[in-house]
Structure formats: C-alpha cells, structure tokens
Design a protein around this motif. Structure first.
Motif, PDB file in Angstrom:
ATOM      1  N   LYS A  86       0.835  -1.215   0.000  1.00  0.00           N
ATOM      2  CA  LYS A  86       0.000   0.000   0.000  1.00  0.00           C
ATOM      3  C   LYS A  86       0.862   1.255   0.000  1.00  0.00           C
ATOM      4  CE  LYS A  86      -2.047   1.099   3.849  1.00  0.00           C
ATOM      5  NZ  LYS A  86      -2.993   1.060   5.014  1.00  0.00           N
ATOM      6  N   LEU A  87       1.993   1.185   0.682  1.00  0.00           N
ATOM      7  CA  LEU A  87       2.874   2.336   0.793  1.00  0.00           C
ATOM      8  C   LEU A  87       3.594   2.649  -0.517  1.00  0.00           C
ATOM      9  CD1 LEU A  87       3.769   4.305   3.058  1.00  0.00           C
ATOM     10  CD2 LEU A  87       5.721   2.799   3.448  1.00  0.00           C
ATOM     11  N   GLY A  88       3.739   1.640  -1.356  1.00  0.00           N
ATOM     12  CA  GLY A  88       4.415   1.859  -2.633  1.00  0.00           C
ATOM     13  C   GLY A  88       5.733   1.134  -2.770  1.00  0.00           C
ATOM     14  N   CYS A  89       6.111   0.329  -1.761  1.00  0.00           N
ATOM     15  CA  CYS A  89       7.315  -0.501  -1.894  1.00  0.00           C
ATOM     16  C   CYS A  89       7.069  -1.537  -3.005  1.00  0.00           C
ATOM     17  CB  CYS A  89       7.624  -1.229  -0.586  1.00  0.00           C
ATOM     18  SG  CYS A  89       7.907  -0.149   0.836  1.00  0.00           S
ATOM     19  N   LYS A  90       8.135  -1.962  -3.623  1.00  0.00           N
ATOM     20  CA  LYS A  90       8.020  -2.927  -4.717  1.00  0.00           C
ATOM     21  C   LYS A  90       8.516  -4.320  -4.341  1.00  0.00           C
ATOM     22  CE  LYS A  90       6.265  -0.125  -7.725  1.00  0.00           C
ATOM     23  NZ  LYS A  90       4.865  -0.309  -8.163  1.00  0.00           N
ATOM     24  N   VAL A  91       9.434  -4.374  -3.357  1.00  0.00           N
ATOM     25  CA  VAL A  91      10.023  -5.651  -2.970  1.00  0.00           C
ATOM     26  C   VAL A  91      10.118  -5.737  -1.453  1.00  0.00           C
ATOM     27  CG1 VAL A  91      12.006  -7.189  -3.202  1.00  0.00           C
ATOM     28  CG2 VAL A  91      11.421  -5.651  -5.087  1.00  0.00           C
ATOM     29  N   LEU A  92       9.714  -6.884  -0.912  1.00  0.00           N
ATOM     30  CA  LEU A  92       9.870  -7.159   0.519  1.00  0.00           C
ATOM     31  C   LEU A  92      10.586  -8.491   0.645  1.00  0.00           C
ATOM     32  CD1 LEU A  92       9.146  -6.387   3.485  1.00  0.00           C
ATOM     33  CD2 LEU A  92       7.099  -7.791   3.222  1.00  0.00           C
ATOM     34  N   THR A  93      11.711  -8.493   1.352  1.00  0.00           N
ATOM     35  CA  THR A  93      12.472  -9.724   1.570  1.00  0.00           C
ATOM     36  C   THR A  93      12.490 -10.037   3.054  1.00  0.00           C
ATOM     37  OG1 THR A  93      13.877  -9.312  -0.357  1.00  0.00           O
ATOM     38  CG2 THR A  93      14.709 -10.861   1.287  1.00  0.00           C
ATOM     39  N   VAL A  94      12.056 -11.227   3.425  1.00  0.00           N
ATOM     40  CA  VAL A  94      11.972 -11.588   4.841  1.00  0.00           C
ATOM     41  C   VAL A  94      12.815 -12.828   5.123  1.00  0.00           C
ATOM     42  CG1 VAL A  94       9.697 -10.545   5.152  1.00  0.00           C
ATOM     43  CG2 VAL A  94       9.859 -12.950   4.480  1.00  0.00           C
ATOM     44  N   TYR A  95      13.395 -12.844   6.323  1.00  0.00           N
ATOM     45  CA  TYR A  95      14.235 -13.949   6.785  1.00  0.00           C
ATOM     46  C   TYR A  95      13.340 -14.905   7.558  1.00  0.00           C
ATOM     47  CZ  TYR A  95      19.044 -15.525   7.913  1.00  0.00           C
ATOM     48  OH  TYR A  95      20.244 -16.193   7.993  1.00  0.00           O
ATOM     49  N   ALA A  96      12.970 -16.017   6.928  1.00  0.00           N
ATOM     50  CA  ALA A  96      12.020 -16.938   7.546  1.00  0.00           C
ATOM     51  C   ALA A  96      12.685 -18.120   8.235  1.00  0.00           C
ATOM     52  CB  ALA A  96      11.033 -17.447   6.488  1.00  0.00           C
ATOM     53  N   PHE A  97      13.808 -18.604   7.653  1.00  0.00           N
ATOM     54  CA  PHE A  97      14.472 -19.777   8.236  1.00  0.00           C
ATOM     55  C   PHE A  97      15.922 -19.756   7.784  1.00  0.00           C
ATOM     56  CE2 PHE A  97      15.647 -24.258   8.641  1.00  0.00           C
ATOM     57  CZ  PHE A  97      15.036 -24.619   9.844  1.00  0.00           C
ATOM     58  N   SER A  98      16.831 -19.646   8.739  1.00  0.00           N
ATOM     59  CA  SER A  98      18.253 -19.542   8.397  1.00  0.00           C
ATOM     60  C   SER A  98      18.901 -20.926   8.387  1.00  0.00           C
ATOM     61  CB  SER A  98      18.969 -18.641   9.407  1.00  0.00           C
ATOM     62  OG  SER A  98      19.152 -19.327  10.636  1.00  0.00           O
ATOM     63  N   THR A  99      20.111 -20.995   7.836  1.00  0.00           N
ATOM     64  CA  THR A  99      20.851 -22.256   7.849  1.00  0.00           C
ATOM     65  C   THR A  99      21.164 -22.682   9.281  1.00  0.00           C
ATOM     66  OG1 THR A  99      22.863 -20.936   7.498  1.00  0.00           O
ATOM     67  CG2 THR A  99      21.898 -21.984   5.568  1.00  0.00           C
ATOM     68  N   GLU A 100      21.224 -21.722  10.193  1.00  0.00           N
ATOM     69  CA  GLU A 100      21.509 -22.030  11.603  1.00  0.00           C
ATOM     70  C   GLU A 100      20.277 -22.535  12.355  1.00  0.00           C
ATOM     71  OE1 GLU A 100      24.541 -19.611   9.889  1.00  0.00           O
ATOM     72  OE2 GLU A 100      22.424 -19.123  10.121  1.00  0.00           O
ATOM     73  N   ASN A 101      19.095 -22.321  11.810  1.00  0.00           N
ATOM     74  CA  ASN A 101      17.869 -22.709  12.513  1.00  0.00           C
ATOM     75  C   ASN A 101      17.671 -24.218  12.602  1.00  0.00           C
ATOM     76  OD1 ASN A 101      15.878 -19.859  11.356  1.00  0.00           O
ATOM     77  ND2 ASN A 101      17.110 -20.119  13.206  1.00  0.00           N
ATOM     78  N   TRP A 102      18.445 -24.988  11.823  1.00  0.00           N
ATOM     79  CA  TRP A 102      18.344 -26.444  11.919  1.00  0.00           C
ATOM     80  C   TRP A 102      18.796 -26.939  13.297  1.00  0.00           C
ATOM     81  CZ3 TRP A 102      15.630 -28.859   8.369  1.00  0.00           C
ATOM     82  CH2 TRP A 102      15.566 -28.346   7.071  1.00  0.00           C
ATOM     83  N   SER A 103      19.542 -26.103  14.026  1.00  0.00           N
ATOM     84  CA  SER A 103      20.039 -26.515  15.339  1.00  0.00           C
ATOM     85  C   SER A 103      18.963 -26.423  16.431  1.00  0.00           C
ATOM     86  CB  SER A 103      21.240 -25.662  15.746  1.00  0.00           C
ATOM     87  OG  SER A 103      20.869 -24.301  15.891  1.00  0.00           O
ATOM     88  N   ARG A 104      17.814 -25.885  16.082  1.00  0.00           N
ATOM     89  CA  ARG A 104      16.715 -25.816  17.052  1.00  0.00           C
ATOM     90  C   ARG A 104      16.165 -27.217  17.314  1.00  0.00           C
ATOM     91  NH1 ARG A 104      13.150 -20.382  15.547  1.00  0.00           N
ATOM     92  NH2 ARG A 104      14.873 -18.899  15.753  1.00  0.00           N
TER      93      ARG A 104
END
Length: 272
Positions: free
Chosen positions: A65-83
C-alpha cells in the motif's frame, strides 16, 4: 522536537508523515522474537510462530500500500536447523500449510513470491509447495515477496566464489574479469535491487548472516518490538526514520558556500 517525539505525538497519523517520493523500493526484514513472545506469555513457541505469520500478512499489505516494490523476509536460516527437532518440524509444516492456504490470495493480489536459499534439505511435500507457488505467481509484477529459507549469507558468498573459481579454471572467464557486477550476477538475488532498508525486530543489533553482500549500504532500523507485536504503525515508524537519513554511500553531500575543510572540521555540521 526529536523524530521520536514527533512520532509519539502523532501516532494516529503516521501515514501523513511519510514522503511518498522517498519510499524505499526494497525493504528487508529479520522477523525476530516469535519464540520469546510466546514464552513471555507462558505459551508454546509454536503460538509465536503462528502469530508471526499473521503479522507478515499485515506487513505485506502495508508495504504494498505504501508503494514498496520488494519485501524480503528472513524466515528460516541455515543455523535454525540446530533448534529442537519438534520446533523445526512444526516450522516445516507451518510453511507448507500457510502457502497452501494463502497462495491463491497472494496470486490474486499480483504478488510474485520467490524462495531464496537451499531448498534441497526440505521435505518433498514442502519443496513441491514452494515450487508450485513460485510457478503460479512468476508472471505477477505489482510486488515481489522474497522469502529466505535455509539461507545463509556466508554460505551464499562461498558458493558464488566457488562457482566463479570453476569458471576461471575451465577458461569460461578470466580472473581479471571477476568484479562486483559479475559476482552480483551469480547471487541468489540476481536481478533484484539491493535493499535500501533493513528492519530487525526484538531489539537485537546484528544481521545474523542475512544478505551479507546485499546489505552493504542498506540503512538499518532496530525495533524493540517482538515480531508478533509488530504492526503497520511500527513499520511506518521505520520508514519515517529511514526518510530522515542522508544516504551518501561513503561520499559527502555538496554543501553550498562551504569549503571541504569547513565541512569536515565543523563539530556542528549536520551532515557529519
């Protein structure tokens, strides 16, 4: 009056403080704090992850709505496998179910979705869902949502370095031809403009192996709010803060009627 006080005073009218001509085209977000949010409330961490999904939906709408064209989000990192395995399995199932339930609406909103990272370790059912979601939305052009899954910035840079080394050994390229442009063309984000703004929630002041190459000149905004409590107002605060900054990319701004020495030495110079 400081920017923070202005924001607090006009919290109900944050949208009016936005300069529509200076909205960042690409915003990246480290969505941090789901587990802590749930723990503070005496709930299983899974509750935080579920709430985080609904927040992401709101922020996608707000940025579009604001006019941004791209949103990139960090959902699961390579380090998250250690959880703990139970939490990792929950996240895999959550990704799968959310995409199946939401992809049609995402498509109808003319959003292109792209998954950035190494998908090979994921369950086959999830890989099928990820690939079909990309295929369905690949023709959309209004807005791009990049979801970084099993992604690590260092790993990405090492892979590019190896790929270019092999090309050099085979004679496909000369070592002297390796430059930033060529390196950039081999990244997982090739063809995507680097983020102008990185937002990290939960108050943590680090980038956690996220887009190490791409964030070289990004402005960074740290929100003390845990991701499940993040909302459109918090997002707008980040945009307003971004718009208050002078982006010089290592250079200096031209200062009328002032010599370089005056500009450099003056302790009151607002451009320092």
């Amino acid at each position: 009056m400081s920017l923070g006080k202005i924001i607090d005073k006009k919290n109900k009218n944050l949208g009016k403080l936005i300069n529509k001509q200076k909205v960042p085209e690409h915003v990246a977000i480290i969505m941090d704090g789901n587990g802590r949010w749930a723990t503070k409330k005496g709930l299983p961490r899974s509750f935080g992850h579920n709430k985080g999904v609904s927040v992401l939906k709101d922020i996608i709408k707000a940025s579009k709505k604001l006019g941004c064209k791209v949103l990139t989000v960090y959902a699961f990192s390579t380090e998250n496998w250690s959880r703990p395995k139970k939490e990792v399995d929950f996240l895999m199932n959550l990704f799968n179910e959310v995409l199946k339930n939401e992809i049609e609406e995402i498509h109808q909103e003319s959003i292109k979705i792209k998954f950035i990272g190494d998908l090979t370790p994921f369950p086959e059912s999830l890989k099928t869902t990820l690939n079909s979601s990309e295929d369905l939305t690949k023709g959309n052009s209004d807005f791009t949502l990049n979801v970084c899954v099993n992604y690590g910035g260092r790993q990405e840079i090492v892979k590019v370095a190896k790929k270019l080394a092999l090309k050099s050994i085979s004679g496909e390229i000369k070592p002297s031809e390796v430059n930033e442009e060529l390196f950039n063309s081999e990244l997982l984000t090739q063809g995507i403009k680097d983020p102008e703004l990185l937002i990290r929630t939960s108050g943590e002041k680090r980038i956690s192996n996220f887009l190490l190459w791409q964030l070289a000149y990004s402005e960074i905004y740290i929100s003390e709010v845990l991701w499940p409590d993040f909302n459109e107002d918090e997002f707008l605060k980040a945009i307003i803060d971004y718009q208050s900054r002078h982006r010089r990319f290592g250079g200096i701004e031209s200062l009328p009627n002032k010599s370089f020495e005056d500009s450099f030495c003056s302790p009151l110079n607002k451009y320092d």
